[in-house]
Design a protein around this motif. Structure first.
Motif, PDB file in Angstrom:
ATOM      1  N   VAL A  66       8.917  -8.053   2.470  1.00  0.00           N
ATOM      2  CA  VAL A  66       7.745  -7.322   2.970  1.00  0.00           C
ATOM      3  C   VAL A  66       7.426  -7.694   4.418  1.00  0.00           C
ATOM      4  O   VAL A  66       6.546  -7.074   5.037  1.00  0.00           O
ATOM      5  N   LEU A  67       8.127  -8.705   4.962  1.00  0.00           N
ATOM      6  CA  LEU A  67       7.910  -9.088   6.357  1.00  0.00           C
ATOM      7  C   LEU A  67       8.989  -8.531   7.276  1.00  0.00           C
ATOM      8  O   LEU A  67       9.031  -8.866   8.467  1.00  0.00           O
ATOM      9  N   SER A  68       9.837  -7.684   6.742  1.00  0.00           N
ATOM     10  CA  SER A  68      10.812  -7.005   7.598  1.00  0.00           C
ATOM     11  C   SER A  68      10.099  -5.931   8.405  1.00  0.00           C
ATOM     12  O   SER A  68       8.998  -5.482   8.051  1.00  0.00           O
ATOM     13  N   LYS A  69      10.734  -5.479   9.483  1.00  0.00           N
ATOM     14  CA  LYS A  69      10.102  -4.487  10.347  1.00  0.00           C
ATOM     15  C   LYS A  69       9.765  -3.194   9.600  1.00  0.00           C
ATOM     16  O   LYS A  69       8.631  -2.705   9.696  1.00  0.00           O
ATOM     17  N   PRO A  70      10.668  -2.596   8.822  1.00  0.00           N
ATOM     18  CA  PRO A  70      10.335  -1.357   8.105  1.00  0.00           C
ATOM     19  C   PRO A  70       9.187  -1.543   7.109  1.00  0.00           C
ATOM     20  O   PRO A  70       8.329  -0.673   6.978  1.00  0.00           O
ATOM     21  N   ALA A  71       9.179  -2.692   6.429  1.00  0.00           N
ATOM     22  CA  ALA A  71       8.132  -2.937   5.441  1.00  0.00           C
ATOM     23  C   ALA A  71       6.778  -3.117   6.111  1.00  0.00           C
ATOM     24  O   ALA A  71       5.753  -2.608   5.632  1.00  0.00           O
ATOM     25  N   LEU A  72       6.749  -3.855   7.238  1.00  0.00           N
ATOM     26  CA  LEU A  72       5.495  -4.033   7.970  1.00  0.00           C
ATOM     27  C   LEU A  72       4.952  -2.692   8.440  1.00  0.00           C
ATOM     28  O   LEU A  72       3.741  -2.422   8.362  1.00  0.00           O
ATOM     29  N   LEU A  73       5.835  -1.833   8.910  1.00  0.00           N
ATOM     30  CA  LEU A  73       5.394  -0.516   9.388  1.00  0.00           C
ATOM     31  C   LEU A  73       4.866   0.339   8.233  1.00  0.00           C
ATOM     32  O   LEU A  73       3.897   1.094   8.397  1.00  0.00           O
TER      33      LEU A  73
ATOM     34  N   SER B  73      -4.252  -7.074   6.322  1.00  0.00           N
ATOM     35  CA  SER B  73      -3.002  -7.350   5.612  1.00  0.00           C
ATOM     36  C   SER B  73      -2.212  -8.393   6.388  1.00  0.00           C
ATOM     37  O   SER B  73      -2.538  -8.730   7.536  1.00  0.00           O
ATOM     38  N   ALA B  74      -1.161  -8.898   5.754  1.00  0.00           N
ATOM     39  CA  ALA B  74      -0.255  -9.808   6.453  1.00  0.00           C
ATOM     40  C   ALA B  74       0.421  -9.090   7.611  1.00  0.00           C
ATOM     41  O   ALA B  74       0.693  -9.683   8.669  1.00  0.00           O
ATOM     42  N   ALA B  75       0.678  -7.779   7.440  1.00  0.00           N
ATOM     43  CA  ALA B  75       1.294  -6.988   8.510  1.00  0.00           C
ATOM     44  C   ALA B  75       0.385  -6.947   9.734  1.00  0.00           C
ATOM     45  O   ALA B  75       0.856  -7.030  10.881  1.00  0.00           O
ATOM     46  N   SER B  76      -0.922  -6.822   9.517  1.00  0.00           N
ATOM     47  CA  SER B  76      -1.871  -6.815  10.640  1.00  0.00           C
ATOM     48  C   SER B  76      -1.857  -8.144  11.382  1.00  0.00           C
ATOM     49  O   SER B  76      -1.912  -8.190  12.625  1.00  0.00           O
TER      50      SER B  76
ATOM     51  N   SER C  52      10.316 -14.516   5.065  1.00  0.00           N
ATOM     52  CA  SER C  52      10.533 -13.470   4.061  1.00  0.00           C
ATOM     53  C   SER C  52       9.680 -13.724   2.833  1.00  0.00           C
ATOM     54  O   SER C  52       9.335 -14.874   2.502  1.00  0.00           O
ATOM     55  N   ALA C  53       9.314 -12.638   2.136  1.00  0.00           N
ATOM     56  CA  ALA C  53       8.567 -12.689   0.871  1.00  0.00           C
ATOM     57  C   ALA C  53       8.807 -11.361   0.169  1.00  0.00           C
ATOM     58  O   ALA C  53       9.068 -10.336   0.811  1.00  0.00           O
ATOM     59  N   SER C  54       8.720 -11.374  -1.150  1.00  0.00           N
ATOM     60  CA  SER C  54       9.026 -10.153  -1.905  1.00  0.00           C
ATOM     61  C   SER C  54       7.800  -9.306  -2.203  1.00  0.00           C
ATOM     62  O   SER C  54       7.931  -8.181  -2.691  1.00  0.00           O
ATOM     63  N   ALA C  55       6.586  -9.817  -1.946  1.00  0.00           N
ATOM     64  CA  ALA C  55       5.378  -9.029  -2.233  1.00  0.00           C
ATOM     65  C   ALA C  55       4.245  -9.479  -1.329  1.00  0.00           C
ATOM     66  O   ALA C  55       4.210 -10.624  -0.857  1.00  0.00           O
ATOM     67  N   THR C  56       3.313  -8.585  -1.117  1.00  0.00           N
ATOM     68  CA  THR C  56       2.143  -8.895  -0.303  1.00  0.00           C
ATOM     69  C   THR C  56       0.979  -8.023  -0.735  1.00  0.00           C
ATOM     70  O   THR C  56       1.169  -6.991  -1.393  1.00  0.00           O
ATOM     71  N   ILE C  57      -0.214  -8.464  -0.366  1.00  0.00           N
ATOM     72  CA  ILE C  57      -1.444  -7.721  -0.708  1.00  0.00           C
ATOM     73  C   ILE C  57      -2.167  -7.352   0.582  1.00  0.00           C
ATOM     74  O   ILE C  57      -2.400  -8.205   1.441  1.00  0.00           O
ATOM     75  N   GLY C  58      -2.510  -6.068   0.703  1.00  0.00           N
ATOM     76  CA  GLY C  58      -3.378  -5.614   1.770  1.00  0.00           C
ATOM     77  C   GLY C  58      -4.725  -5.235   1.179  1.00  0.00           C
ATOM     78  O   GLY C  58      -4.815  -4.883   0.005  1.00  0.00           O
ATOM     79  N   VAL C  59      -5.787  -5.328   1.960  1.00  0.00           N
ATOM     80  CA  VAL C  59      -7.131  -5.049   1.455  1.00  0.00           C
ATOM     81  C   VAL C  59      -7.777  -3.953   2.289  1.00  0.00           C
ATOM     82  O   VAL C  59      -7.797  -4.025   3.523  1.00  0.00           O
ATOM     83  N   VAL C  60      -8.287  -2.937   1.596  1.00  0.00           N
ATOM     84  CA  VAL C  60      -9.017  -1.845   2.237  1.00  0.00           C
ATOM     85  C   VAL C  60     -10.459  -1.931   1.775  1.00  0.00           C
ATOM     86  O   VAL C  60     -10.731  -1.901   0.569  1.00  0.00           O
TER      87      VAL C  60
END
Length: 838
Positions: A85-92, A114-117, A173-181
């Protein structure tokens, strides 16, 4: 005795004024039906938490602090599962999902994170909007993104908490992540809606899900209290669609076998319908809302009503088969059954009324409504049904109403009667050995049952992660809806150290201006208990202390103020706290500060992050321990603590009501058998199969890993009610037969006559209620399975254990008190002569 005068009066009304009795009961049914439209519903967990100290503290926290206190209230989780989930496509994909949701005005999004943010802001600290963050990630190379992720893990403690346990800092790298809205929804509006009712977040989260999936952002699942509420409403509907038709078919099938006459069966069904209308009409007129606990009441009415109906008709047929007239047959029937029905009703009401001692209002309501409903059932089946049967048979004499079989169940020449005599055969050969074996099994089951767990959680009200294949294969409209909540919650618990709901709160009341207030709050996090998440040896928490520390990092002037008032240089001010708070509330951090301290500085809250795999009991005990360390008045609260408090009360209520019901029922039976038969010891005999049934059921609950929850907590009281129902019919019938026959003949006539009716009742209610086990609503399914087992155990113990108990009872109380008499070498009296027609 005096009671016979009342029975004779009731006999006269039933036999001679049958038409008036029928009309009177129909009029009362119409009156009660007026209350059906007034029955309201009350679902969700809030009904169980009323007046609990932890819940009152939680309510104060909700009232006094910011809406963002509750992590589920007003928020939606974006759960992303990918190879990395920390790869470029996944972050986007995550950032574009956040951006699309922010652009939908109907979703009322106030912020996303989110972790992406966090990674994007490491790449470009000025990227404060999701659009800018998308551009920052698009412009970066994979190696730059990996470096940014590693910096985020070092500099931002929250970053790692948003990633799954398998996060590898070196590989980024990680296989899952949580974003909050976060949505603009006030705190508390969805409280309890995850377990029932409607939620204002349901429509928002459904739209949000469509927005994300329509953009083909694969690997992202939406989760929140609105989705939980929606699935809960579906699971109740799916359970009813699946079980009600099956239950009706089973009940009709076995009633057809038991009655073997359409007109008699119609009377029995009408009486059942009246019992339900009276009970629910009473609820409407009394203003008692229908809750999840009261789901147990209709099956109870069906179980007792079916039993009463079959007994009344079967006993009447026994007399009619000897050639007696309609009037005399019914008088003999009601002479016996009104007393038996009264004993059953009295003991059952005592069993259910024991629930009034519970501290939980829904369990109190269950005890009250069940007691009233059983009383109504006694009146309808003890008075109305016999009167209606008299009218029906009189009409049959005048009109060609079709009549099918009128043979009673368990007639002497039937194959069933030979099966029913099994308990009598054992009683004649080895009663003491058999009772010793039963005693050993009962003691063993009781000890084993002490390990039954308790549960009070959202999962009790949601379907399992996977339904059985035959359920999934059902055609419409029986096919269940698609459910995701259980799978998602299991995934979160398994893959994340903490989730958005993994927290406990300590609510602190005291003058927060006092110099030591913040220092005390800070020290409470030292050496945290095992269930609390640790960070640098301290409990991971958020409070007004962490707000002050965060603001000090951003604001040099505020940092100097804190340093001037920090006597031990640990970043926590000790002096002039009023000035610290005033500065903070005049700064941009005002809204955040008010999440953790009130404007009058009289109370505060500390939110501790707890391990996601810690049990509710562990979290609650540790939270209370930490609260006790506060010098001011502090209360451990939060959803986990409140639910654990309810769970503890459920177990306490179950044990307390069981003890009261057993003692109360025993005393009642001893007194009633002394008054009616002059044999108080029969009351103790009557309770033996009930105790055995309760013990076996408790052991079965542990064996099947079924806990005491919001619905199954009533099972012990229900078991006493149903067990007494079956055992009273056998014991009272024996007492009547024993007046005219010797012991063996009395037992034989009892099990053949009453046993046949019990068999028909057992089959009908066991299959009719047991079909609830097919429900996709776990609590209903568990309740159905346990109720069916309870009925089966009550039937077996009544027919198998009571005969041996009565043989020993006869040797002890009617023979000379000696070892010789107890072992069966003496008799109290010679066998009574048997009439020629017997």
């Amino acid at each position: 005795m005096d009671y016979q005068r009342y029975i004779d009066w009731a006999d006269d009304r039933i036999v001679h004024d049958s038409r008036k009795v029928v009309l009177l009961f129909l009029v009362v049914t119409v009156v009660f039906s007026a209350g059906l439209g007034s029955v309201s519903t009350n679902s969700g967990t809030s009904q169980f938490t009323t007046d609990l100290p932890a819940e009152e503290a939680l309510q104060e926290v909700n009232d006094k602090f910011s809406p963002t206190f509750s992590p589920d209230t007003g928020s939606t989780q974006l759960i992303q599962r990918e190879t990395n989930v920390l790869s470029k496509p996944a972050l986007l994909r995550m950032l574009r999902s956040q951006h699309r949701l922010e652009q939908r005005g109907a979703l009322r999004v106030t912020s996303t994170s989110s972790a992406a943010s966090i990674v994007a802001q490491q790449l470009n600290p000025e990227a404060t909007t999701t659009e800018q963050q998308v551009y920052a990630v698009e412009s970066a190379t994979p190696s730059e993104i990996d470096a940014a992720a590693r910096r985020a893990a070092e500099q931002n403690p929250r970053f790692e908490s948003l990633l799954s346990k398998d996060f590898n800092r070196k590989a980024a790298s990680a296989s899952a992540t949580i974003g909050v809205v976060t949505h603009e929804v006030p705190a508390g509006i969805s409280s309890g809606s995850g377990q029932g009712g409607s939620s204002p977040l349901t429509s928002i989260q459904k739209q949000a899900g469509f927005t994300v999936t329509s953009a083909d952002h694969g690997g992202i699942t939406l989760f929140g209290s609105g989705i939980v509420a929606d699935e809960f409403s579906n699971v109740v509907g799916d359970s009813l669609i699946l079980t009600v038709p099956a239950a009706v078919l089973f009940i009709l099938f076995f009633l057809t076998i038991a009655y073997r006459d359409l007109a008699d069966m119609a009377l029995g069904l009408l009486a059942l319908f009246m019992a339900v209308v009276w009970t629910f009409g009473f609820m409407g007129l009394a203003g008692i809302p229908f809750s999840q606990m009261l789901i147990a009441v209709p099956p109870l009415l069906l179980a007792v009503g079916i039993d009463f109906g079959i007994h009344a008709v079967n006993r009447y047929r026994e007399e009619r088969e000897t050639g007696e007239s309609i009037q005399k047959s019914m008088r003999i029937t009601t002479d016996q059954l009104l007393v038996a029905f009264f004993i059953v009703t009295g003991t059952t009401v005592i069993g259910f009324a024991a629930n009034l001692t519970s501290a939980l209002p829904p369990i109190q309501d269950f005890g009250y409504v069940a007691s009233v409903g059983i009383t109504f059932t006694f009146l309808i089946f003890g008075v109305f049904l016999p009167a209606a049967k008299v009218e029906l048979d009189r009409l049959r004499q005048r009109y060609p109403i079709p009549t099918f079989s009128e043979t009673p169940l368990g007639a002497e020449d039937s194959a069933l009667s030979d099966v029913l005599r099994g308990g009598v055969v054992i009683a004649n050969r080895a009663p003491i050995i058999f009772l010793v074996l039963i005693l050993v099994s009962t003691v063993g089951a009781s000890y084993y049952a002490t390990g039954v767990s308790t549960s009070f959680s959202q999962e009790d009200f949601l379907p399992p992660e996977e339904n059985p294949d035959f359920v999934e294969a059902l055609p419409e409209p029986f096919a269940p809806s698609e459910y995701t909540v259980t799978e998602v919650t299991n995934f979160l618990d398994e893959r994340f150290d903490t989730t958005q709901s993994s927290e406990a709160t300590v609510y602190v009341e005291g003058p927060m201006r006092n110099d030591a207030a913040l220092e005390q709050m800070y020290r409470a996090g030292n050496n945290p208990p095992d269930s609390f998440v640790r960070e640098d040896g301290r409990a991971d928490s958020t409070s007004i202390v962490t707000v002050i520390q965060d603001q000090a990092e951003r604001d040099p002037e505020f940092r100097r103020m804190v340093e001037r008032n920090d006597r031990n240089d640990n970043g926590v001010p000790d002096d002039n706290l009023g000035e610290i708070y005033e500065y903070l509330l005049d700064s941009p951090a005002r809204s955040t500060a008010l999440e953790y301290i009130t404007e009058d500085y009289r109370s505060a809250r500390v939110v501790y992050t707890v391990e996601s795999d810690a049990s509710d009991a562990e979290v609650t005990a540790d939270a209370r321990s930490v609260a006790d360390d506060f010098r001011y008045e502090a209360t451990a609260t939060g959803t986990v603590v409140v639910f654990q408090a309810v769970s503890d009360l459920i177990l306490e209520s179950a044990i307390q009501s069981l003890a009261i019901a057993l003692v109360g029922s025993s005393v009642f039976l001893i007194l009633i058998y002394n008054m009616l038969e002059g044999r108080p010891s029969l009351g103790l005999v009557n309770m033996i199969p009930v105790v055995v049934t309760v013990a076996w059921l408790g052991g079965t609950m542990r064996l099947l890993s079924i806990p005491f929850n919001a619905l199954t907590a009533t099972m012990l009281a229900i078991t006493i009610g149903l067990g007494v129902d079956y055992s009273v019919h056998v014991t009272h019938r024996f007492a009547d037969e024993f007046e005219e026959n010797d012991l063996e003949t009395a037992l034989d006539r009892t099990v053949r006559g009453t046993g046949g009716a019990l068999f028909g009742s057992m089959l009908t209610t066991t299959f009719g209620i047991g079909v609830l086990g097919l429900a996709v609503f776990p609590a209903i399914g568990q309740f159905g399975i346990l109720t069916a087992m309870s009925i089966g155990y009550a039937f077996l113990t009544s027919l198998m254990v009571i005969p041996s108990a009565l043989v020993v009872w006869d040797r002890v109380f009617n023979a000379d008190w000696s070892v010789r008499g107890l072992l069966g070498f003496g008799r109290s009296r010679p066998p009574a002569p048997v009439d020629g027609d017997d």
